[in-house]
Design a protein around this motif. Sequence first.
Motif, mmCIF file in Angstrom:
data_model
loop_
_atom_site.group_PDB
_atom_site.id
_atom_site.type_symbol
_atom_site.label_atom_id
_atom_site.label_comp_id
_atom_site.label_asym_id
_atom_site.label_seq_id
_atom_site.Cartn_x
_atom_site.Cartn_y
_atom_site.Cartn_z
ATOM 1 N N VAL A 273 1.355 -79.957 66.103
ATOM 2 C CA VAL A 273 0.957 -80.853 67.190
ATOM 3 C C VAL A 273 0.744 -82.263 66.643
ATOM 4 O O VAL A 273 1.183 -83.247 67.241
ATOM 5 N N GLY A 274 0.110 -82.361 65.502
ATOM 6 C CA GLY A 274 -0.131 -83.665 64.889
ATOM 7 C C GLY A 274 1.166 -84.375 64.539
ATOM 8 O O GLY A 274 1.295 -85.584 64.725
ATOM 9 N N LEU B 269 5.706 -89.351 68.384
ATOM 10 C CA LEU B 269 5.737 -90.002 69.693
ATOM 11 C C LEU B 269 4.888 -91.266 69.732
ATOM 12 O O LEU B 269 5.054 -92.079 70.634
ATOM 13 N N ASP C 108 -5.167 -84.345 64.234
ATOM 14 C CA ASP C 108 -4.735 -82.953 64.382
ATOM 15 C C ASP C 108 -4.129 -82.426 63.089
ATOM 16 O O ASP C 108 -4.347 -81.271 62.722
ATOM 17 N N THR C 109 -3.376 -83.257 62.407
ATOM 18 C CA THR C 109 -2.746 -82.843 61.155
ATOM 19 C C THR C 109 -3.804 -82.513 60.104
ATOM 20 O O THR C 109 -3.702 -81.502 59.406
ATOM 21 N N LYS D 93 2.703 -85.628 67.814
ATOM 22 C CA LYS D 93 1.963 -86.794 68.279
ATOM 23 C C LYS D 93 2.300 -88.017 67.424
ATOM 24 O O LYS D 93 2.456 -89.115 67.941
ATOM 25 N N ILE E 111 2.016 -90.873 74.155
ATOM 26 C CA ILE E 111 1.344 -89.706 74.730
ATOM 27 C C ILE E 111 -0.116 -89.969 74.910
ATOM 28 O O ILE E 111 -0.704 -90.829 74.356
ATOM 29 N N ASP F 150 2.182 -93.921 70.501
ATOM 30 C CA ASP F 150 1.273 -94.211 71.614
ATOM 31 C C ASP F 150 1.834 -93.767 72.967
ATOM 32 O O ASP F 150 1.206 -93.985 73.989
#
Length: 57
Positions: A46-47, A53, A3-4, A50, A57, A55
Amino acid sequence: MKDTIKGLGNEIAGNAKQALGKARNDPGQQVEGKAQEKKGEVQQGVGKVKGALGDRI
């Protein structure tokens, strides 16, 4: 991480569209570029979340 990277790509493309729209005096393209830039910023956020967090999620 995916995402990043996508976010960074969208942000770069959006900035390029804005610059091109400004050079061509095309407000529509400038708006489109700004929207794509914002989309990239959100994707990067979002990246980062994620990544923080892991693993869980």
